[in-house]
Design an enzyme around this catalytic site. Structure first.
Site, short mmCIF file in Angstrom:
data_model
loop_
_atom_site.label_atom_id
_atom_site.label_comp_id
_atom_site.label_asym_id
_atom_site.label_seq_id
_atom_site.Cartn_x
_atom_site.Cartn_y
_atom_site.Cartn_z
N VAL A 134 6.51 3.31 -4.55
CA VAL A 134 7.10 2.15 -3.89
C VAL A 134 6.03 1.41 -3.11
CG1 VAL A 134 8.76 1.38 -2.18
CG2 VAL A 134 9.33 3.29 -3.69
N HIS A 135 5.71 0.21 -3.54
CA HIS A 135 4.79 -0.63 -2.78
C HIS A 135 5.44 -2.01 -2.66
CE1 HIS A 135 3.48 -2.42 -6.64
NE2 HIS A 135 3.74 -1.21 -7.07
N GLY A 136 4.79 -2.92 -1.96
CA GLY A 136 5.43 -4.18 -1.59
C GLY A 136 6.24 -4.85 -2.67
#
Length: 159
Positions: free
Chosen positions: A16-18
């Site tokens: 999960v990243h931006g």
């Protein structure tokens, strides 16, 4: 009895990243992100970083692969689940362990020594290809797509 409400399953080696946290979660209408990863399940710093990215309306759970297999069927239908995993081996472990997903969004698989780049974001080796082919045999649709607005490609066409 219906199974867990898994809206989508995504392979992304950054988990999960931006971009994923917000774009995919909103696009899917998910209210629960399940990160199935043995290392992150033990790493609270990583967990906090991932939680910071997600909208407040979305909960996150960080489970080992085995725990995901053990608990996913206890999910309530109200939990609209976005399942995020690091690589195709983990995807196959979950599928063979009984996690019921029929769609796999292949987002990011970084290039490393011995891998062949098949798209701008995905590189695979023989083991990866074998695992993808096995998932296809288990009736999982393999959709190569970075963000929702991309036109999806069937990964099998790229091998």
């Amino acid at each position: 009895m219906s199974g867990p409400n898994i809206l989508s399953t995504r392979i992304d080696n950054r988990l999960v990243h931006g971009q994923v946290g917000v774009t995919w979660t909103n696009h899917l209408g998910a209210n629960l992100v399940v990160v199935a990863n043995d290392k992150v399940a033990e790493d609270e710093v990583q967990q906090s970083l991932m939680e910071m990215v997600l909208p407040d309306t979305v909960q996150a759970r960080f489970f080992s692969l085995q725990k995901t297999i053990d608990v996913i069927h206890k999910a309530s239908p109200r939990q609209k689940i976005f399942l995020v995993i690091k690589d195709v081996q983990d995807a196959l472990t979950l599928k063979e362990g009984g996690v019921p997903f029929g769609y796999l969004n292949v987002g990011n698989m970084h290039y490393s020594e011995g891998k062949k780049q098949i798209s701008s974001t995905v590189s695979v080796d023989e083991n990866d290809i074998a695992a993808f082919k096995r998932l296809a045999e288990l009736d999982v649709e393999l959709d190569l797509r970075g963000v929702p607005s991309d036109r999806g490609q069937n990964l099998l066409d790229l091998f």
